[in-house]
Design a protein around this motif. Structure first.
Motif, PDB file in Angstrom:
ATOM      1  N   ALA A   1     -29.079 -25.085  15.247  1.00  0.00           N
ATOM      2  CA  ALA A   1     -28.283 -25.633  16.275  1.00  0.00           C
ATOM      3  C   ALA A   1     -28.896 -25.189  17.453  1.00  0.00           C
ATOM      4  CB  ALA A   1     -26.877 -24.921  16.064  1.00  0.00           C
ATOM      5  N   ALA A   2     -29.972 -24.468  17.602  1.00  0.00           N
ATOM      6  CA  ALA A   2     -30.492 -23.998  18.804  1.00  0.00           C
ATOM      7  C   ALA A   2     -31.174 -25.382  19.490  1.00  0.00           C
ATOM      8  CB  ALA A   2     -31.450 -22.900  18.817  1.00  0.00           C
ATOM      9  N   ALA A   3     -31.337 -25.271  20.875  1.00  0.00           N
ATOM     10  CA  ALA A   3     -32.076 -26.219  21.822  1.00  0.00           C
ATOM     11  C   ALA A   3     -33.255 -25.568  22.087  1.00  0.00           C
ATOM     12  CB  ALA A   3     -31.271 -26.649  23.042  1.00  0.00           C
ATOM     13  N   VAL A   4     -34.370 -26.130  21.190  1.00  0.00           N
ATOM     14  CA  VAL A   4     -35.561 -25.175  21.363  1.00  0.00           C
ATOM     15  C   VAL A   4     -36.575 -25.842  22.561  1.00  0.00           C
ATOM     16  CG1 VAL A   4     -37.678 -24.716  19.717  1.00  0.00           C
ATOM     17  CG2 VAL A   4     -35.403 -24.663  18.805  1.00  0.00           C
ATOM     18  N   ALA A   5     -37.315 -25.152  23.179  1.00  0.00           N
ATOM     19  CA  ALA A   5     -38.191 -25.583  23.914  1.00  0.00           C
ATOM     20  C   ALA A   5     -39.424 -26.272  23.376  1.00  0.00           C
ATOM     21  CB  ALA A   5     -38.447 -24.631  25.064  1.00  0.00           C
ATOM     22  N   ASP A   6     -39.752 -27.381  23.362  1.00  0.00           N
ATOM     23  CA  ASP A   6     -40.895 -28.042  22.628  1.00  0.00           C
ATOM     24  C   ASP A   6     -42.183 -27.562  23.494  1.00  0.00           C
ATOM     25  OD1 ASP A   6     -39.392 -29.569  20.543  1.00  0.00           O
ATOM     26  OD2 ASP A   6     -38.879 -30.925  22.493  1.00  0.00           O
TER      27      ASP A   6
ATOM     28  N   PRO B   1     -44.361 -24.365  18.318  1.00  0.00           N
ATOM     29  CA  PRO B   1     -44.185 -24.582  16.911  1.00  0.00           C
ATOM     30  C   PRO B   1     -42.950 -25.321  16.809  1.00  0.00           C
ATOM     31  CG  PRO B   1     -43.850 -22.071  17.377  1.00  0.00           C
ATOM     32  CD  PRO B   1     -44.186 -22.811  18.617  1.00  0.00           C
ATOM     33  N   ASP B   2     -42.746 -25.960  15.748  1.00  0.00           N
ATOM     34  CA  ASP B   2     -41.582 -26.676  15.202  1.00  0.00           C
ATOM     35  C   ASP B   2     -40.790 -25.875  14.444  1.00  0.00           C
ATOM     36  OD1 ASP B   2     -39.533 -28.304  14.064  1.00  0.00           O
ATOM     37  OD2 ASP B   2     -40.468 -29.996  15.086  1.00  0.00           O
ATOM     38  N   ILE B   3     -39.774 -25.216  14.720  1.00  0.00           N
ATOM     39  CA  ILE B   3     -39.246 -24.004  13.759  1.00  0.00           C
ATOM     40  C   ILE B   3     -38.558 -24.693  12.507  1.00  0.00           C
ATOM     41  CG2 ILE B   3     -37.480 -22.230  13.619  1.00  0.00           C
ATOM     42  CD1 ILE B   3     -37.621 -21.795  16.800  1.00  0.00           C
TER      43      ILE B   3
ATOM     44  N   ALA C   1     -29.679 -32.748  16.139  1.00  0.00           N
ATOM     45  CA  ALA C   1     -30.333 -33.857  16.884  1.00  0.00           C
ATOM     46  C   ALA C   1     -29.526 -33.980  18.311  1.00  0.00           C
ATOM     47  CB  ALA C   1     -30.810 -34.950  16.449  1.00  0.00           C
ATOM     48  N   ALA C   2     -30.078 -34.046  19.537  1.00  0.00           N
ATOM     49  CA  ALA C   2     -29.274 -34.318  20.620  1.00  0.00           C
ATOM     50  C   ALA C   2     -29.717 -35.910  20.981  1.00  0.00           C
ATOM     51  CB  ALA C   2     -29.317 -33.570  21.805  1.00  0.00           C
ATOM     52  N   GLU C   3     -29.044 -36.879  21.076  1.00  0.00           N
ATOM     53  CA  GLU C   3     -29.699 -38.168  21.490  1.00  0.00           C
ATOM     54  C   GLU C   3     -28.856 -38.778  22.654  1.00  0.00           C
ATOM     55  OE1 GLU C   3     -32.760 -38.966  20.069  1.00  0.00           O
ATOM     56  OE2 GLU C   3     -32.831 -37.696  18.423  1.00  0.00           O
ATOM     57  N   THR C   4     -29.440 -39.646  23.347  1.00  0.00           N
ATOM     58  CA  THR C   4     -28.720 -40.365  24.405  1.00  0.00           C
ATOM     59  C   THR C   4     -28.338 -41.399  24.149  1.00  0.00           C
ATOM     60  OG1 THR C   4     -30.701 -40.706  25.475  1.00  0.00           O
ATOM     61  CG2 THR C   4     -29.484 -38.831  26.536  1.00  0.00           C
TER      62      THR C   4
ATOM     63  N   GLU D   1     -34.328 -41.388  11.789  1.00  0.00           N
ATOM     64  CA  GLU D   1     -35.823 -41.242  11.798  1.00  0.00           C
ATOM     65  C   GLU D   1     -35.984 -39.757  11.904  1.00  0.00           C
ATOM     66  OE1 GLU D   1     -39.691 -41.074  12.802  1.00  0.00           O
ATOM     67  OE2 GLU D   1     -38.299 -40.583  14.435  1.00  0.00           O
ATOM     68  N   LYS D   2     -35.561 -38.969  12.758  1.00  0.00           N
ATOM     69  CA  LYS D   2     -35.748 -37.654  12.910  1.00  0.00           C
ATOM     70  C   LYS D   2     -35.553 -36.809  11.505  1.00  0.00           C
ATOM     71  CE  LYS D   2     -34.878 -35.892  17.026  1.00  0.00           C
ATOM     72  NZ  LYS D   2     -34.378 -35.548  18.409  1.00  0.00           N
ATOM     73  N   LEU D   3     -34.161 -36.947  10.804  1.00  0.00           N
ATOM     74  CA  LEU D   3     -34.253 -36.592   9.474  1.00  0.00           C
ATOM     75  C   LEU D   3     -35.120 -36.659   8.723  1.00  0.00           C
ATOM     76  CD1 LEU D   3     -31.991 -34.892   7.747  1.00  0.00           C
ATOM     77  CD2 LEU D   3     -31.144 -37.418   7.302  1.00  0.00           C
ATOM     78  N   ARG D   4     -35.625 -37.885   8.548  1.00  0.00           N
ATOM     79  CA  ARG D   4     -36.879 -38.129   7.523  1.00  0.00           C
ATOM     80  C   ARG D   4     -38.150 -37.426   8.035  1.00  0.00           C
ATOM     81  NH1 ARG D   4     -40.776 -40.820   7.981  1.00  0.00           N
ATOM     82  NH2 ARG D   4     -40.474 -41.866   9.794  1.00  0.00           N
ATOM     83  N   ARG D   5     -38.501 -37.476   9.511  1.00  0.00           N
ATOM     84  CA  ARG D   5     -39.533 -36.831   9.953  1.00  0.00           C
ATOM     85  C   ARG D   5     -39.704 -35.351   9.838  1.00  0.00           C
ATOM     86  NH1 ARG D   5     -39.965 -35.792  15.620  1.00  0.00           N
ATOM     87  NH2 ARG D   5     -38.636 -37.262  16.010  1.00  0.00           N
ATOM     88  N   LYS D   6     -38.413 -34.746   9.954  1.00  0.00           N
ATOM     89  CA  LYS D   6     -38.390 -33.185   9.728  1.00  0.00           C
ATOM     90  C   LYS D   6     -38.289 -32.950   8.303  1.00  0.00           C
ATOM     91  CE  LYS D   6     -37.612 -32.469  14.386  1.00  0.00           C
ATOM     92  NZ  LYS D   6     -37.759 -31.179  15.289  1.00  0.00           N
ATOM     93  N   GLY D   7     -37.518 -33.564   7.543  1.00  0.00           N
ATOM     94  CA  GLY D   7     -37.510 -33.363   6.030  1.00  0.00           C
ATOM     95  C   GLY D   7     -36.291 -32.351   5.867  1.00  0.00           C
TER      96      GLY D   7
HETATM   97  N1  CTP Z   1     -36.367 -27.845  16.763  1.00  0.00           N
HETATM   98  C1  CTP Z   1     -37.181 -26.847  16.231  1.00  0.00           C
HETATM   99  N2  CTP Z   1     -38.154 -26.476  16.868  1.00  0.00           N
HETATM  100  C2  CTP Z   1     -38.692 -27.289  17.858  1.00  0.00           C
HETATM  101  C3  CTP Z   1     -37.817 -28.356  18.441  1.00  0.00           C
HETATM  102  C4  CTP Z   1     -36.844 -28.697  17.817  1.00  0.00           C
HETATM  103  O1  CTP Z   1     -36.805 -26.280  15.190  1.00  0.00           O
HETATM  104  N3  CTP Z   1     -39.870 -26.966  18.478  1.00  0.00           N
HETATM  105  C5  CTP Z   1     -35.097 -28.354  15.847  1.00  0.00           C
HETATM  106  C6  CTP Z   1     -33.893 -28.197  16.796  1.00  0.00           C
HETATM  107  O2  CTP Z   1     -33.098 -26.734  16.730  1.00  0.00           O
HETATM  108  C7  CTP Z   1     -32.920 -29.243  16.162  1.00  0.00           C
HETATM  109  C8  CTP Z   1     -34.034 -30.194  15.553  1.00  0.00           C
HETATM  110  O3  CTP Z   1     -35.291 -29.713  15.537  1.00  0.00           O
HETATM  111  O4  CTP Z   1     -32.378 -28.808  15.007  1.00  0.00           O
HETATM  112  C9  CTP Z   1     -34.200 -31.395  16.491  1.00  0.00           C
HETATM  113  O5  CTP Z   1     -34.254 -31.155  17.710  1.00  0.00           O
HETATM  114  P1  CTP Z   1     -34.687 -32.057  18.962  1.00  0.00           P
HETATM  115  O6  CTP Z   1     -34.940 -31.406  20.211  1.00  0.00           O
HETATM  116  O7  CTP Z   1     -33.375 -33.056  18.846  1.00  0.00           O
HETATM  117  O8  CTP Z   1     -35.812 -32.938  18.322  1.00  0.00           O
HETATM  118  P2  CTP Z   1     -37.467 -33.055  18.640  1.00  0.00           P
HETATM  119  O9  CTP Z   1     -38.031 -32.544  17.544  1.00  0.00           O
HETATM  120  O10 CTP Z   1     -37.630 -31.926  19.798  1.00  0.00           O
HETATM  121  O11 CTP Z   1     -37.689 -34.470  19.045  1.00  0.00           O
HETATM  122  P3  CTP Z   1     -37.449 -35.357  20.195  1.00  0.00           P
HETATM  123  O12 CTP Z   1     -37.655 -34.381  21.546  1.00  0.00           O
HETATM  124  O13 CTP Z   1     -38.442 -36.374  20.021  1.00  0.00           O
HETATM  125  O14 CTP Z   1     -36.171 -36.045  20.187  1.00  0.00           O
END
Ligand code: CTP
Length: 411
Positions: free
Chosen positions: A281-286, A315-317, A338-341, A350-356
């Motif tokens: 549920a975290a908002a992760v800094a990409d 990294p994508d956690i 996913a937070a979407e506007t 699409e995100k669900l599929r991409r992330k698995g």
């Molecule tokens: N997440 C993660 N690691 C990251 C980025 C996101 O684990 N580096 C996780 C978030 O905790 C969330 C999910 O992935 O559960 C989707 O996060 P979101 O920010 O909506 O997606 P992104 O992968 O960052 O895609 P985009 O920025 O293209 O919307």
């Protein structure tokens, strides 16, 4: 589900107080409900009044306070109060009080009111750890829960004196929020007992220099609410928390504090193997600055500042956790957010599929809603094509709906 009679009618809440040292916290529970516009009636036991005086409860609630069944007998108030209530919350509920209610006693105004009440009843226990864990108390708790009464899990932490352990009364606003959630949704039952739940919450922060960072506006509220509800349903909860508002962590949850995305990844990966359900549920800094300056960047150092703020990808956690699941390193059901506007459902699918992930909660954050707010809404998508609308509600109500859906899936 129990509703206030109609929207213009305030919620009639009875705050019961039994005789424990935590009785003072009942004052804040009363205040919390009053601030939400409820009509509050406090019913203390005789022993509760040894800790906090009736005058305090009367001033805070704006209603008279009685303890016995022999005052205002003409109004038959021992029956009327229970009949009129929309919600009964007892905080603190002592071991003796739980025993009396479990036995169906009606020897004072509070126990009588509970016997009469057909509305949701929420008891918030507070006692020493030994008393809470004693088989007599645990049997009473089970009896009460089997009757549809919600007995909240006590918080862990410092008790009166030097000892620590489960038995603390949760913070007053947590009690009030959980009680409101029970009133609007359903009683908590131990439906997640034996499950280990791992939740990430809040935002990660990436240092630019010793005083600056890149962060986001996530408050951690939804992750904490998920932890609150899971703990109340009997799960063993660990929350890996980045930056959060000054929130009280869920009672009964272990909290692991992290700052950066890489710290959060390490903490999640370490705990994933023994988890049954993982929620990101975290908002992760990409992104993070490629290098972190050792000393504070000064105004005159524009060149250095610009080079520090070269970004590199984090990294994508969530993806890492999904890979662990696929490699058999964790049996956990993995759920993302996913937070979407805009175009929420298409982007979400699409995100669900991409992330698995197994499931994805898509929040609608158009217009700055959700972040830092107390309400949320969206859709819960599952990998098998399932889609459930989660209507607008408090983050605790949304957490109830998410857990209901997850539990259905686990069954
Ligand atoms: N997440 C993660 N690691 C990251 C980025 C996101 O684990 N580096 C996780 C978030 O905790 C969330 C999910 O992935 O559960 C989707 O996060 P979101 O920010 O909506 O997606 P992104 O992968 O960052 O895609 P985009 O920025 O293209 O919307």
């Amino acid at each position: 589900m129990s509703e206030a009679p109609n929207a213009s009618e305030p919620l009639h809440v009875i705050v019961g107080v039994s005789g424990g040292i935590a009785a003072y916290k009942a004052c804040h529970v009363v205040r919390d409900f009053k601030e939400q516009g409820a009509d509050v009636r406090v019913i203390p036991t005789e022993n509760a009044l040894r800790f906090v005086g009736a005058a305090t409860f009367e001033a805070l609630s704006g209603n008279t306070v009685e303890t016995g069944v022999f005052s205002r007998v003409d109004e038959v108030q021992h029956v009327r109060l229970g009949q009129e209530a929309d919600l009964v919350v007892v905080a603190p509920a002592t071991a003796d009080f739980l025993a009396r209610v479990a036995a169906g006693r009606a020897d004072d105004l509070l126990t009588t009111t509970i016997l009469v009440a057909t509305c949701p009843v929420v008891l918030a226990p507070a006692m020493h750890t030994e008393m809470w864990l004693n088989p007599a108390t645990q049997a009473n708790v089970e009896t009460l829960r089997n009757r549809g009464i919600t007995v909240l899990e006590p918080a862990h932490g410092r008790l009166t004196g030097k000892d620590t352990g489960p038995g603390r009364l949760p913070e007053s606003h947590v009690i009030a929020e959980l009680a409101r959630t029970v009133q609007r949704t359903a009683a908590f039952s131990p439906s997640l007992a034996g499950k280990r739940v791992l939740i990430s919450a809040g935002g990660t922060q990436e240092n630019v220099d010793p005083v600056r960072f890149i962060g986001n506006r996530s408050s951690g509220r939804q992750g904490y609410a998920l932890g609150d509800i899971a703990a109340q349903r009997g799960a063993q909860v660990t929350i890996v928390a980045g930056a959060t508002d000054q929130l009280e962590p869920p009672s009964g949850a272990e909290i692991v504090r992290v700052r950066s995305t890489r710290d959060m990844r390490d903490a999640m990966v370490e705990r994933a193997p023994e988890s049954d359900i993982i929620i990101m549920a975290a908002a992760v800094a990409d992104f993070r600055p490629e290098t972190e300056a050792d000393t504070k960047l000064k105004k005159g150092q524009a060149d250095e500042a610009l080079s520090v703020i070269q970004l590199t990808e984090n990294p994508d956690i969530l993806k890492t956790l999904v890979q662990m699941r696929d490699a058999g390193q964790t049996r956990a059901t993995v759920i993302g957010f996913a937070a979407e506007t805009d175009n929420e459902l298409d982007y979400g699918r699409e995100k669900l599929r991409r992330k698995g992930a197994d499931m994805l909660m898509v929040n609608s954050v158009a217009g700055g809603g959700v972040f830092g707010q107390s309400r949320n809404r969206g859709w819960l998508l599952s990998a098998d094509g399932g889609q459930e609308e989660i209507p607008d509600g408090t983050k605790h109500e949304v957490a109830v709906r998410i857990w209901d859906a997850v539990e259905r899936r686990l069954r």
